[in-house]
Design a protein around this motif. Structure first.
Motif, PDB file in Angstrom:
ATOM      1  N   ASP A   1       0.818  -1.309  -0.371  1.00 31.33           N
ATOM      2  CA  ASP A   1       0.041   0.022   0.199  1.00 31.33           C
ATOM      3  C   ASP A   1       1.173   1.460   0.392  1.00 31.33           C
ATOM      4  O   ASP A   1       0.489   2.108  -0.898  1.00 31.33           O
ATOM      5  N   GLY A   2       1.780   1.347   0.751  1.00 32.26           N
ATOM      6  CA  GLY A   2       2.721   2.040   0.403  1.00 32.26           C
ATOM      7  C   GLY A   2       3.281   2.354  -0.742  1.00 32.26           C
ATOM      8  O   GLY A   2       3.770   3.431  -0.973  1.00 32.26           O
TER       9      GLY A   2
ATOM     10  N   ALA B   1      -1.515  -4.686  -2.044  1.00 33.59           N
ATOM     11  CA  ALA B   1      -1.432  -5.333  -0.681  1.00 33.59           C
ATOM     12  C   ALA B   1      -1.688  -4.407   0.553  1.00 33.59           C
ATOM     13  O   ALA B   1      -0.458  -3.793   0.538  1.00 33.59           O
TER      14      ALA B   1
ATOM     15  N   ASN C   1      -1.675  -3.424   3.894  1.00 31.50           N
ATOM     16  CA  ASN C   1      -1.726  -3.606   5.472  1.00 31.50           C
ATOM     17  C   ASN C   1      -1.700  -2.349   6.381  1.00 31.50           C
ATOM     18  O   ASN C   1      -1.588  -2.776   7.807  1.00 31.50           O
TER      19      ASN C   1
ATOM     20  N   ILE D   1       1.262  -0.768   7.225  1.00 36.31           N
ATOM     21  CA  ILE D   1       1.569  -0.084   7.485  1.00 36.31           C
ATOM     22  C   ILE D   1       2.692  -0.227   6.312  1.00 36.31           C
ATOM     23  O   ILE D   1       2.693  -0.991   5.237  1.00 36.31           O
ATOM     24  N   TYR D   2       3.763  -0.247   6.722  1.00 36.47           N
ATOM     25  CA  TYR D   2       5.284  -0.009   6.786  1.00 36.47           C
ATOM     26  C   TYR D   2       5.774  -0.754   6.727  1.00 36.47           C
ATOM     27  O   TYR D   2       6.331  -1.332   7.784  1.00 36.47           O
ATOM     28  N   GLY D   3       5.422  -2.274   6.255  1.00 32.42           N
ATOM     29  CA  GLY D   3       5.899  -3.577   6.992  1.00 32.42           C
ATOM     30  C   GLY D   3       7.451  -3.160   6.945  1.00 32.42           C
ATOM     31  O   GLY D   3       8.007  -4.329   8.019  1.00 32.42           O
TER      32      GLY D   3
HETATM   33 MG   LIG Z   1       2.172  -1.775   3.812  1.00 29.80          MG
END
Ligand SMILES: [Mg+2]
Ligand SMILES: Cc1ncc(C[n+]2csc(CCOP(=O)(O)OP(=O)(O)O)c2C)c(N)n1
Ligand code: SF4
Lengths: 273, 377
Positions: free
Chosen positions: A94-95, A120, A122, A124-126
């Protein structure tokens, strides 16, 4: 050995993802849709960039290109214009898709180029350890939102719809059985198609938001969305605050390369006039 | 019979690209380069190619790398501000060894600078603007006619050596009009990248043969491999072991070494009686020749050394000249970017005298002539 092994670089296993990460669920749904459609592996190009979600090509036995962070759609545009016969699938976090790559997302959607983007989300920046993304819900915690997220949450589906995408879909990894068909519809659609898939990052999003247990986080997804069909039977109050799931938009619109070739009188070299 | 056509510098680049077999151009308008994308937008479809105007320069270069990875010769055209935006992807192309050609019509900088005025100040950026160590070829034509020929060369080098090639011109040359002799198709040397690869089962994209240049078949052309900007070994898959990092960085940065003599093009007419050399490039080529003539009339012998290839820097050639000279005038429309390179190359064998103009005026015959008089007295 799994049924999907023929699509994988099995020598690259085990994969890097954390236990309980569900990006893999979205990857698997995409591979199943490719299998269902019987796409030729050699003619299906995977374009990804950076982030946990974008790590996908390492594990897939397809022609693949991993670009700098955020740039996947611009590269995909070049691949498609160089060879419109190819299936071009872009898988992004997403980021990656909506922050650093946001401008490419808007304009690729607007052009209605026949490529499929899967995002995708989520929230957040995983990969970089849990910083907030444009898609992070208000009030959620992230390493760079220690006092809670104060920015407005971006709706990726609405963004690309506004930009002119001709196919927009949303799914999540809890309702995984719907995902394969949704992605397959997106791939077969002529024009730009985007499917946003809500996934989960227990390591960074879950841990900071009281949902450390992977199953709790997936359970949270279950309540986040409601299918378009269900929503029709619900009251406005019941639907409020929920995200719609399924095919949100599908319109037949002139595809970029077809229009370009017709208007410009494009001929492959050697083709007679 | 050959065709003689009056052309603008930018047109020569566009026509040269078509002659070289360009099949894709993505661009974002910027003065003084825009004519290139306008011409290619019009002409590419009838030459079996496509054009697209992208949302910015990050996207333009991204799209041409994608198209080239899919097997098509690709170009983008820009100027300073756009070239700055392209730097990350330029490093990427060098890293993954996908050939692209970037045309940069240099304008006054820094920042927005001045759109319609020339500088020659992107020389260091061309080589060092992207993070990390990575290879480039950069070519600087000295006339409109040469712009046509050098553009074809740029494609040839990029395809042959699987490396990004930057054509560095300046606003003066970009908008100058001159006659260009268009050679017949049969007379042109056009090089295409190799496609002779091992069968898929044995194929590894970055396994080198004796050429040291990878063979990357078009993505989607039947081979399944991964192209990645992450450090990778022979199989193209990320690998961050110290051995692979070391091997990868060293290999890509040394792969052009053994082709130096093919890549480095320098104009240099030896003058045994000269003790002064004039080092110029690009649009200063013609004034330099005028100044040398004028000096000769005044009894001063001056030798011209003019790099067409600026990266890799022609150290060997410059050193050879320096060994025979007392002084080298390095004249450039920047504050001394190549003067530093010349000093480094000649290791004190001659004195370097700088002539730098950054007021956007071109370096004239008189500028050069006066400098020659000044240092010879
Ligand atoms: Mg993400
Ligand atoms: C130009 C650039 N800026 C920043 C980074 C660092 N970085 C790597 S991945 C990432 C975020 C990825 O987040 P997302 O796209 O949401 O993917 P996820 O890891 O959550 O799947 C960032 C900021 C980078 N690699 N390149
Ligand atoms: S950090 Fe998050 S997104 Fe990345 S692999 Fe782990 S759980 Fe998945």
């Amino acid at each position: 050995m799994s049924k999907l092994d023929k699509y994988l670089r099995t020598d690259q296993m085990p994969h890097f993802a954390c236990p309980g990460c569900t990006h893999g669920t979205a990857w698997a749904a995409m591979i199943r849709s490719i299998e269902q459609l019987g796409l030729d592996k050699n003619k299906t190009v995977m374009v990804c960039a950076i982030g946990c979600a974008g790590r996908l090509p390492v594990y897939l036995d397809f022609p693949s290109i991993r670009t700098p962070h955020g740039r996947a759609l611009s590269y995909a545009t070049g691949v498609k214009l160089a060879n419109p016969d190819l299936n071009v699938i872009v898988f992004m976090g997403d980021g990656d898709a909506s922050a650093i790559g946001g401008n490419h997302l808007i304009h690729t959607a607007r052009r209605n180029l026949d490529i499929t983007a899967i995002v995708a989300t989520n929230e957040i920046y995983g990969m970089t350890g849990g910083q907030y993304a444009p898609t992070t819900e208000g009030g959620r915690f992230a390493s760079t939102a220690p006092f809670g997220m104060i920015e407005n949450q971006l709706d990726v589906c609405k963004l690309v719809e506004g930009a002119g995408a001709s196919f927009v879909g949303r799914g999540d990894v809890y309702h995984v059985r719907e995902l394969k068909d949704l992605i397959a519809s997106a791939i077969t659609h002529k024009g730009f198609s985007l499917v946003e898939v809500f996934t989960t990052c227990p390591t960074h999003f879950g841990r900071r938001n009281n949902m450390k247990k992977p199953s709790v986080l997936v359970e949270h997804l279950k309540n986040l969305t409601v299918s378009k069909k269900q929503a029709e039977k619900m009251t406005e109050e019941e639907v409020a605050g929920k995200l719609l799931r399924g095919i949100l938009l599908k319109e037949e619109r002139p595809e970029y390369v077809e229009t370009y070739d017709r208007l410009a009188g494009f001929k492959e070299e050697g083709e007679s006039v | 019979m050959k065709d003689k056509v009056l052309m603008q510098g930018n047109q020569a680049v566009a026509e040269g690209a078509l002659a070289a077999g360009v099949k894709f151009c993505a661009g974002y308008p910027i003065t003084p380069s825009t004519e290139v994308i306008e011409i290619l937008a019009k002409k590419l479809p009838s030459h079996g190619g496509r054009f697209i105007q992208m949302e910015d320069e990050l996207a333009s270069i991204g799209a041409i790398i994608g198209a080239s990875a899919a097997g098509k010769k690709s170009i983008t055209a820009t100027s300073g501000p756009g070239f700055s935006l392209m730097q990350e992807n330029l490093g990427y192309a060098a890293m993954v060894e996908v050939p692209i050609v970037i045309y940069n019509a240099q304008r006054v900088g820094p920042s927005t600078g001045g759109a319609t005025k020339p500088h020659q100040a992107d020389i260091m950026q061309t080589k060092w603007g992207s993070h990390g160590d990575s290879p480039r070829i950069a070519l600087m034509p000295g006339s409109v006619k040469e712009a046509y020929e050098i553009t074809i060369k740029a494609f040839n080098f990029s395809e042959k050596y699987m490396v990004p090639v930057v054509i560095l011109m300046d606003e003066l040359l970009a908008h100058m009009r001159e006659s260009v002799i268009i050679p017949k198709k049969e007379e042109l040397e056009v090089i295409n990248r190799r496609t002779d690869v091992a069968p898929q089962a044995e194929y590894l994209p970055y396994r080198m043969d004796e050429t040291g240049i990878p063979v990357l078949p078009p993505l989607g052309g039947g081979y399944r491999y991964n192209i990645s900007g992450m450090i990778h070994g022979e199989n193209g898959i990320p690998d961050l072991s110290p051995e692979t990092i070391d091997a990868c960085v060293r290999r890509i940065n040394s792969k052009l070494d053994k082709y130096y003599d093919d890549i480095v093009i320098v104009e240099n007419e030896k003058n045994e009686s000269a003790k002064i050399a004039l080092f110029v490039f690009g649009s200063t080529t013609r004034p330099a020749k005028g100044a040398i003539k004028k000096a000769k009339k005044a009894g001063i012998e001056v030798e011209l050394i003019r790099p067409i290839t600026i990266w890799p820097f022609p150290e060997k050639e410059v050193r050879e000249v320096a060994e025979r000279m007392d002084k080298i005038i390095v004249a450039e429309m920047n504050l001394g970017q190549t003067a530093g390179l010349v000093r480094q190359a000649i290791e004190g064998k001659a004195e370097v005298v700088q002539l730098n103009r950054v007021d956007s005026g071109h370096i004239s015959v008189d500028d050069l002539y006066h400098k020659i008089l000044e240092i010879s007295s």
